[in-house]
Design a protein around this motif. Structure first.
Motif, PDB file in Angstrom:
ATOM      1  N   GLU A  85       0.889  -0.985  -0.524  1.00  0.00           N
ATOM      2  CA  GLU A  85       0.454   0.135   0.367  1.00  0.00           C
ATOM      3  C   GLU A  85       0.412   1.392   0.503  1.00  0.00           C
ATOM      4  OE1 GLU A  85      -2.197   0.018   3.704  1.00  0.00           O
ATOM      5  OE2 GLU A  85      -3.938  -1.821   2.563  1.00  0.00           O
ATOM      6  N   GLN A  86       2.293   1.180   0.648  1.00  0.00           N
ATOM      7  CA  GLN A  86       3.178   2.184   1.119  1.00  0.00           C
ATOM      8  C   GLN A  86       3.421   3.128  -1.166  1.00  0.00           C
ATOM      9  OE1 GLN A  86       3.046   3.332   3.984  1.00  0.00           O
ATOM     10  NE2 GLN A  86       1.957   2.156   3.342  1.00  0.00           N
ATOM     11  N   ASN A  87       3.076   3.985  -0.850  1.00  0.00           N
ATOM     12  CA  ASN A  87       3.968   5.018  -2.278  1.00  0.00           C
ATOM     13  C   ASN A  87       5.009   5.668  -2.078  1.00  0.00           C
ATOM     14  OD1 ASN A  87       2.954   6.252  -4.805  1.00  0.00           O
ATOM     15  ND2 ASN A  87       2.051   7.542  -3.719  1.00  0.00           N
ATOM     16  N   THR A  88       6.516   4.597  -2.352  1.00  0.00           N
ATOM     17  CA  THR A  88       6.907   5.440  -2.435  1.00  0.00           C
ATOM     18  C   THR A  88       7.871   5.494  -3.305  1.00  0.00           C
ATOM     19  OG1 THR A  88       7.467   4.329   0.633  1.00  0.00           O
ATOM     20  CG2 THR A  88       9.991   4.869  -0.692  1.00  0.00           C
ATOM     21  N   PRO A  89       8.786   6.188  -3.546  1.00  0.00           N
ATOM     22  CA  PRO A  89       9.855   6.387  -4.721  1.00  0.00           C
ATOM     23  C   PRO A  89      10.461   4.982  -4.338  1.00  0.00           C
ATOM     24  CG  PRO A  89       9.807   8.634  -3.564  1.00  0.00           C
ATOM     25  CD  PRO A  89       8.782   7.160  -2.252  1.00  0.00           C
ATOM     26  N   SER A  90      10.928   4.403  -6.256  1.00  0.00           N
ATOM     27  CA  SER A  90      11.763   3.400  -6.351  1.00  0.00           C
ATOM     28  C   SER A  90      13.310   4.152  -6.029  1.00  0.00           C
ATOM     29  CB  SER A  90      11.064   2.553  -7.254  1.00  0.00           C
ATOM     30  OG  SER A  90      12.497   1.832  -7.949  1.00  0.00           O
ATOM     31  N   ILE A  91      14.255   2.951  -5.755  1.00  0.00           N
ATOM     32  CA  ILE A  91      15.390   3.693  -5.899  1.00  0.00           C
ATOM     33  C   ILE A  91      16.107   2.717  -6.977  1.00  0.00           C
ATOM     34  CG2 ILE A  91      17.767   3.276  -4.671  1.00  0.00           C
ATOM     35  CD1 ILE A  91      15.106   4.966  -3.431  1.00  0.00           C
ATOM     36  N   ALA A  92      16.905   3.260  -8.300  1.00  0.00           N
ATOM     37  CA  ALA A  92      17.533   2.275  -8.283  1.00  0.00           C
ATOM     38  C   ALA A  92      18.377   1.944  -8.614  1.00  0.00           C
ATOM     39  CB  ALA A  92      18.052   3.393 -10.419  1.00  0.00           C
ATOM     40  N   TYR A  93      19.211   0.716  -8.714  1.00  0.00           N
ATOM     41  CA  TYR A  93      19.924   0.263  -8.453  1.00  0.00           C
ATOM     42  C   TYR A  93      20.681  -0.829  -9.272  1.00  0.00           C
ATOM     43  CZ  TYR A  93      22.501  -4.270  -5.768  1.00  0.00           C
ATOM     44  OH  TYR A  93      23.223  -4.305  -5.243  1.00  0.00           O
ATOM     45  N   GLU A  94      21.777  -1.187  -9.894  1.00  0.00           N
ATOM     46  CA  GLU A  94      22.302  -1.514 -10.524  1.00  0.00           C
ATOM     47  C   GLU A  94      22.443  -3.618 -10.603  1.00  0.00           C
ATOM     48  OE1 GLU A  94      25.783  -0.487 -13.166  1.00  0.00           O
ATOM     49  OE2 GLU A  94      24.745   1.995 -13.001  1.00  0.00           O
ATOM     50  N   GLY A  95      22.311  -3.359  -9.723  1.00  0.00           N
ATOM     51  CA  GLY A  95      23.245  -4.911  -8.560  1.00  0.00           C
ATOM     52  C   GLY A  95      21.567  -5.950  -8.991  1.00  0.00           C
ATOM     53  N   GLU A  96      21.542  -7.114  -8.906  1.00  0.00           N
ATOM     54  CA  GLU A  96      20.574  -8.148  -8.306  1.00  0.00           C
ATOM     55  C   GLU A  96      20.028  -8.325  -7.147  1.00  0.00           C
ATOM     56  OE1 GLU A  96      19.786 -12.332 -10.186  1.00  0.00           O
ATOM     57  OE2 GLU A  96      21.456 -11.837 -10.119  1.00  0.00           O
ATOM     58  N   ILE A  97      18.499  -8.142  -6.888  1.00  0.00           N
ATOM     59  CA  ILE A  97      17.876  -8.063  -5.940  1.00  0.00           C
ATOM     60  C   ILE A  97      18.315  -9.963  -5.123  1.00  0.00           C
ATOM     61  CG2 ILE A  97      16.099  -7.506  -3.826  1.00  0.00           C
ATOM     62  CD1 ILE A  97      17.962  -4.742  -4.966  1.00  0.00           C
ATOM     63  N   VAL A  98      18.031 -10.429  -4.488  1.00  0.00           N
ATOM     64  CA  VAL A  98      18.886 -11.769  -4.352  1.00  0.00           C
ATOM     65  C   VAL A  98      18.047 -12.235  -2.618  1.00  0.00           C
ATOM     66  CG1 VAL A  98      19.278 -13.959  -4.044  1.00  0.00           C
ATOM     67  CG2 VAL A  98      19.740 -12.485  -5.603  1.00  0.00           C
ATOM     68  N   VAL A  99      16.844 -13.102  -2.584  1.00  0.00           N
ATOM     69  CA  VAL A  99      16.109 -13.148  -1.166  1.00  0.00           C
ATOM     70  C   VAL A  99      17.888 -13.929  -0.960  1.00  0.00           C
ATOM     71  CG1 VAL A  99      14.126 -14.893   0.363  1.00  0.00           C
ATOM     72  CG2 VAL A  99      14.067 -13.417  -1.926  1.00  0.00           C
ATOM     73  N   GLY A 100      17.796 -13.334   0.373  1.00  0.00           N
ATOM     74  CA  GLY A 100      18.873 -13.969   1.595  1.00  0.00           C
ATOM     75  C   GLY A 100      20.187 -13.249   1.188  1.00  0.00           C
ATOM     76  N   GLN A 101      19.926 -12.699   0.472  1.00  0.00           N
ATOM     77  CA  GLN A 101      21.703 -11.635   0.300  1.00  0.00           C
ATOM     78  C   GLN A 101      21.247 -10.294   0.809  1.00  0.00           C
ATOM     79  OE1 GLN A 101      24.631 -12.618  -0.398  1.00  0.00           O
ATOM     80  NE2 GLN A 101      23.428 -15.220  -0.475  1.00  0.00           N
ATOM     81  N   PRO A 102      22.240  -9.275   1.266  1.00  0.00           N
ATOM     82  CA  PRO A 102      22.189  -8.272   1.388  1.00  0.00           C
ATOM     83  C   PRO A 102      21.878  -7.063   0.722  1.00  0.00           C
ATOM     84  CG  PRO A 102      23.820  -8.596   2.076  1.00  0.00           C
ATOM     85  CD  PRO A 102      23.540  -9.375   1.857  1.00  0.00           C
ATOM     86  N   ILE A 103      20.801  -6.396   0.855  1.00  0.00           N
ATOM     87  CA  ILE A 103      21.621  -4.720  -0.040  1.00  0.00           C
ATOM     88  C   ILE A 103      21.988  -3.830   0.041  1.00  0.00           C
ATOM     89  CG2 ILE A 103      18.811  -5.136  -0.534  1.00  0.00           C
ATOM     90  CD1 ILE A 103      17.883  -3.025   0.511  1.00  0.00           C
ATOM     91  N   PRO A 104      23.152  -3.310  -0.412  1.00  0.00           N
ATOM     92  CA  PRO A 104      23.449  -2.586   0.518  1.00  0.00           C
ATOM     93  C   PRO A 104      22.789  -1.214   1.552  1.00  0.00           C
ATOM     94  CG  PRO A 104      23.991  -2.464  -2.188  1.00  0.00           C
ATOM     95  CD  PRO A 104      22.000  -2.953  -1.645  1.00  0.00           C
ATOM     96  N   GLU A 105      23.933  -0.892   1.492  1.00  0.00           N
ATOM     97  CA  GLU A 105      23.465   0.121   3.573  1.00  0.00           C
ATOM     98  C   GLU A 105      22.823   1.968   2.324  1.00  0.00           C
ATOM     99  OE1 GLU A 105      23.206  -0.415   6.468  1.00  0.00           O
ATOM    100  OE2 GLU A 105      23.915  -2.254   6.140  1.00  0.00           O
ATOM    101  N   THR A 106      23.575   1.346   1.705  1.00  0.00           N
ATOM    102  CA  THR A 106      22.958   2.892   0.892  1.00  0.00           C
ATOM    103  C   THR A 106      21.231   2.974   0.069  1.00  0.00           C
ATOM    104  OG1 THR A 106      24.291   2.465  -1.047  1.00  0.00           O
ATOM    105  CG2 THR A 106      25.166   3.665   0.534  1.00  0.00           C
ATOM    106  N   VAL A 107      21.463   1.782  -0.004  1.00  0.00           N
ATOM    107  CA  VAL A 107      19.286   2.121  -0.325  1.00  0.00           C
ATOM    108  C   VAL A 107      18.643   2.055   1.535  1.00  0.00           C
ATOM    109  CG1 VAL A 107      17.683   0.337  -0.907  1.00  0.00           C
ATOM    110  CG2 VAL A 107      19.674   0.112  -1.608  1.00  0.00           C
ATOM    111  N   GLU A 108      18.077   3.442   1.437  1.00  0.00           N
ATOM    112  CA  GLU A 108      17.200   3.739   2.058  1.00  0.00           C
ATOM    113  C   GLU A 108      16.146   2.915   2.302  1.00  0.00           C
ATOM    114  OE1 GLU A 108      14.444   7.679   3.723  1.00  0.00           O
ATOM    115  OE2 GLU A 108      15.347   7.709   1.983  1.00  0.00           O
ATOM    116  N   ILE A 109      15.780   2.248   3.377  1.00  0.00           N
ATOM    117  CA  ILE A 109      14.605   1.238   4.231  1.00  0.00           C
ATOM    118  C   ILE A 109      14.291   1.778   5.077  1.00  0.00           C
ATOM    119  CG2 ILE A 109      16.557  -0.711   3.692  1.00  0.00           C
ATOM    120  CD1 ILE A 109      16.616  -1.090   7.468  1.00  0.00           C
TER     121      ILE A 109
END
Length: 93
Positions: A36-60
């Protein structure tokens, strides 16, 4: 030969228990909130994989009353993460 079969069985049991420990059941209210959230998308060149961390630079973003889960929207995909480790828990469709 019997010893090899026993060792193989033991390794299979260890491997299957490790997989079971990484499975996370996502509460329905977390899924609903994130969708339901209307949050802007962040562009990231890497692959998003379950079980792997996303970079600390990606705002959560935190999820109210759910301290074990947070989310980000990356490359137009809604991603649920562990807020302590930034590890991807699930990619929602």
């Amino acid at each position: 030969m019997k010893r090899i079969a026993s060792m193989t069985a033991a390794l299979l049991l260890i491997g299957s228990s490790a997989v079971a420990q990484t499975t996370v059941v996502l509460p329905g209210e977390v899924r609903t909130y994130v969708m339901e959230q209307n949050t802007p998308s962040i562009a990231y060149e890497g692959e998003i994989v379950v079980g792997q961390p996303i970079p600390e630079t990606v705002e959560i973003h935190t999820i109210p009353d759910q301290p074990d889960f947070a989310y980000a929207i990356v490359n137009d995909k809604r991603v649920v993460v562990n807020p302590k480790t930034h590890t991807v828990v699930e990619v929602l469709q």
